[in-house]
Write a protein that holds these residues in place. Structure first.
Motif, short mmCIF file in Angstrom:
data_model
loop_
_atom_site.label_atom_id
_atom_site.label_comp_id
_atom_site.label_asym_id
_atom_site.label_seq_id
_atom_site.Cartn_x
_atom_site.Cartn_y
_atom_site.Cartn_z
N LYS A 20 16.47 6.29 -1.20
CA LYS A 20 15.63 5.10 -1.26
C LYS A 20 15.99 4.08 -0.19
O LYS A 20 17.15 3.90 0.11
CB LYS A 20 15.75 4.44 -2.64
CG LYS A 20 17.03 3.66 -2.83
CD LYS A 20 17.09 3.00 -4.18
CE LYS A 20 18.43 2.37 -4.45
NZ LYS A 20 18.73 1.22 -3.66
N ILE A 63 9.36 -1.17 -8.78
CA ILE A 63 8.70 -0.14 -9.57
C ILE A 63 8.07 -0.82 -10.78
O ILE A 63 8.77 -1.44 -11.59
CB ILE A 63 9.70 0.94 -10.01
CG1 ILE A 63 10.31 1.60 -8.77
CG2 ILE A 63 9.03 1.97 -10.92
CD1 ILE A 63 11.36 2.65 -9.07
N GLU A 101 5.67 -0.92 -4.74
CA GLU A 101 5.63 0.37 -4.06
C GLU A 101 5.31 1.52 -5.01
O GLU A 101 4.70 2.51 -4.64
CB GLU A 101 6.98 0.67 -3.39
CG GLU A 101 7.27 -0.15 -2.14
CD GLU A 101 7.90 -1.51 -2.44
OE1 GLU A 101 8.03 -1.88 -3.62
OE2 GLU A 101 8.26 -2.20 -1.46
N VAL A 102 5.75 1.37 -6.26
CA VAL A 102 5.49 2.42 -7.26
C VAL A 102 4.86 1.76 -8.48
O VAL A 102 5.37 0.76 -8.98
CB VAL A 102 6.80 3.12 -7.70
CG1 VAL A 102 6.50 4.26 -8.66
CG2 VAL A 102 7.60 3.62 -6.49
N ASP A 106 -4.31 1.66 -8.07
CA ASP A 106 -3.41 2.59 -7.37
C ASP A 106 -2.24 3.03 -8.24
O ASP A 106 -1.24 3.54 -7.73
CB ASP A 106 -2.91 1.95 -6.06
CG ASP A 106 -2.32 0.56 -6.28
OD1 ASP A 106 -2.49 0.00 -7.38
OD2 ASP A 106 -1.69 0.04 -5.34
N ILE A 127 7.37 11.27 -9.59
CA ILE A 127 6.43 10.30 -9.00
C ILE A 127 7.21 9.33 -8.09
O ILE A 127 6.83 9.06 -6.95
CB ILE A 127 5.69 9.51 -10.10
CG1 ILE A 127 4.79 10.44 -10.90
CG2 ILE A 127 4.90 8.34 -9.51
CD1 ILE A 127 4.25 9.83 -12.20
N VAL A 128 8.33 8.83 -8.62
CA VAL A 128 9.13 7.86 -7.86
C VAL A 128 9.67 8.52 -6.59
O VAL A 128 9.63 7.93 -5.50
CB VAL A 128 10.29 7.31 -8.72
CG1 VAL A 128 11.23 6.46 -7.90
CG2 VAL A 128 9.72 6.49 -9.88
N GLU A 154 8.45 10.98 -4.86
CA GLU A 154 7.37 11.13 -3.87
C GLU A 154 7.06 9.80 -3.18
O GLU A 154 6.91 9.74 -1.96
CB GLU A 154 6.09 11.55 -4.58
CG GLU A 154 5.70 12.99 -4.32
CD GLU A 154 4.50 13.37 -5.18
OE1 GLU A 154 3.47 12.65 -5.11
OE2 GLU A 154 4.63 14.35 -5.93
N LYS A 155 6.97 8.73 -4.01
CA LYS A 155 6.65 7.42 -3.43
C LYS A 155 7.77 6.95 -2.51
O LYS A 155 7.51 6.35 -1.47
CB LYS A 155 6.45 6.38 -4.55
CG LYS A 155 5.30 6.68 -5.44
CD LYS A 155 4.00 6.22 -4.81
CE LYS A 155 2.83 6.51 -5.74
NZ LYS A 155 1.55 6.18 -5.14
N LYS A 204 7.51 8.70 0.74
CA LYS A 204 6.43 8.12 1.55
C LYS A 204 6.87 6.79 2.16
O LYS A 204 6.62 6.51 3.32
CB LYS A 204 5.19 7.89 0.69
CG LYS A 204 4.32 9.10 0.62
CD LYS A 204 2.95 8.76 0.07
CE LYS A 204 2.26 10.05 -0.32
NZ LYS A 204 1.48 9.94 -1.53
N ALA A 205 7.53 5.96 1.33
CA ALA A 205 7.98 4.64 1.81
C ALA A 205 8.96 4.82 2.96
O ALA A 205 8.91 4.09 3.96
CB ALA A 205 8.61 3.85 0.68
#
Ligand code: DC
Length: 235
Positions: free
Chosen positions: A8, A14, A148-149, A201, A222-223, A225-226, A229-230
């Motif tokens: 991270k 989140i 972000e999430v 979103d 999910i976290v 993946e996000k 991406k971040a």
């Protein structure tokens, strides 16, 4: 799963929203522990103000009086391993705010726009440095629309009613108690300001037929993946 702390960037927000009994608190505290983040339970703030109104004989339908009460109150959340310790004017009210009268009053306190504006400001301050898992009803829509999430955790009403009561180590909820929960849900979903609704979103997670472990695993994916991406966006 890979250690999320290694991947991270610092300070994500989140947001976990959804109705009562969907499993938000457990999910938020587990995610926060996993990430080394703070877990902020915003419902506890509404509950603390509701308790103060009860203690001071303030009408929970009187918006102006509630705002005055909020302005003269000190509500603090201390993230612990399992949820938040809640203090009202330096007194630990963590247990008291879970009782029935406070639950009912909190639902009514939270419809007032001025009260919500005060709460949202406080919650933004609490999350301003990032590195938080914040749970509530309007985190992804109003408090941190740029989080972000965003996860919207839902479950069928019967399942949520039973979970809430098992959490509190109580007997099965009666039909009347389930009806009260539905009424509070309805109030959350239909209030004029920041009604309970999934952000456009948000990732929707229906936990009706999932175990807690499955919910946590799915949310962690999910976290992850996000976060990936971040990280890519920052490169
Ligand atoms: O999550 P909870 O049951 O502790 O929340 C208590 C009340 O506060 C509930 O009626 C919904 C309301 N609430 C809200 O309106 N917005 C939030 N961000 C959190 C809770």
């Amino acid at each position: 799963m890979a250690d999320l702390r290694e991947t991270k960037p610092r300070g994500l927000v989140i947001a976990i929203d959804g109705p009562a009994g969907a499993g938000k608190s457990t999910l938020a505290s587990r995610l926060a522990r996993r990430l080394g983040y703070l877990n902020i339970e915003t419902g506890a703030m509404y509950r603390a103000l509701a308790l103060k109104a009860i203690e001071n004989d303030v009408d929970v339908d009187d918006e102006r009086a509630l705002l005055d009460l909020a302005l003269s109150s000190k509500i603090s959340l201390e993230p612990q391993i399992d949820g938040n310790r809640v203090k009202l004017d330096n007194t630990d009210v963590s247990q008291r705010i879970r009782e029935k009268d406070v639950t009912e009053a909190a639902s009514r306190v939270s419809v007032h726009p001025a009260v919500r504006a005060w709460m949202v400001n406080k919650q933004r301050e609490l999350g301003s440095a990032g590195g938080v898992v914040m749970e509530g009803r309007d985190i992804g829509t109003a408090v941190f629309p740029n989080a972000e999430v965003k996860i919207f955790l839902d479950a069928a009403p019967e399942v949520r009613g039973h979970r809430r009561f098992h959490q509190a180590n109580m007997a099965e909820p009666s039909a009347a108690v389930l009806a009260e929960m539905r009424a509070r849900d309805e109030r959350d979903r239909t209030r004029a300001v920041s009604p309970l609704v999934a952000a456009q979103d948000a990732v929707l997670l229906d936990s009706t037929s999932m175990t807690l472990e499955q919910v946590i695993e799915t949310a962690e994916e999910i976290v992850k993946e996000k976060i990936a991406k971040a990280v890519n966006c920052e490169l």
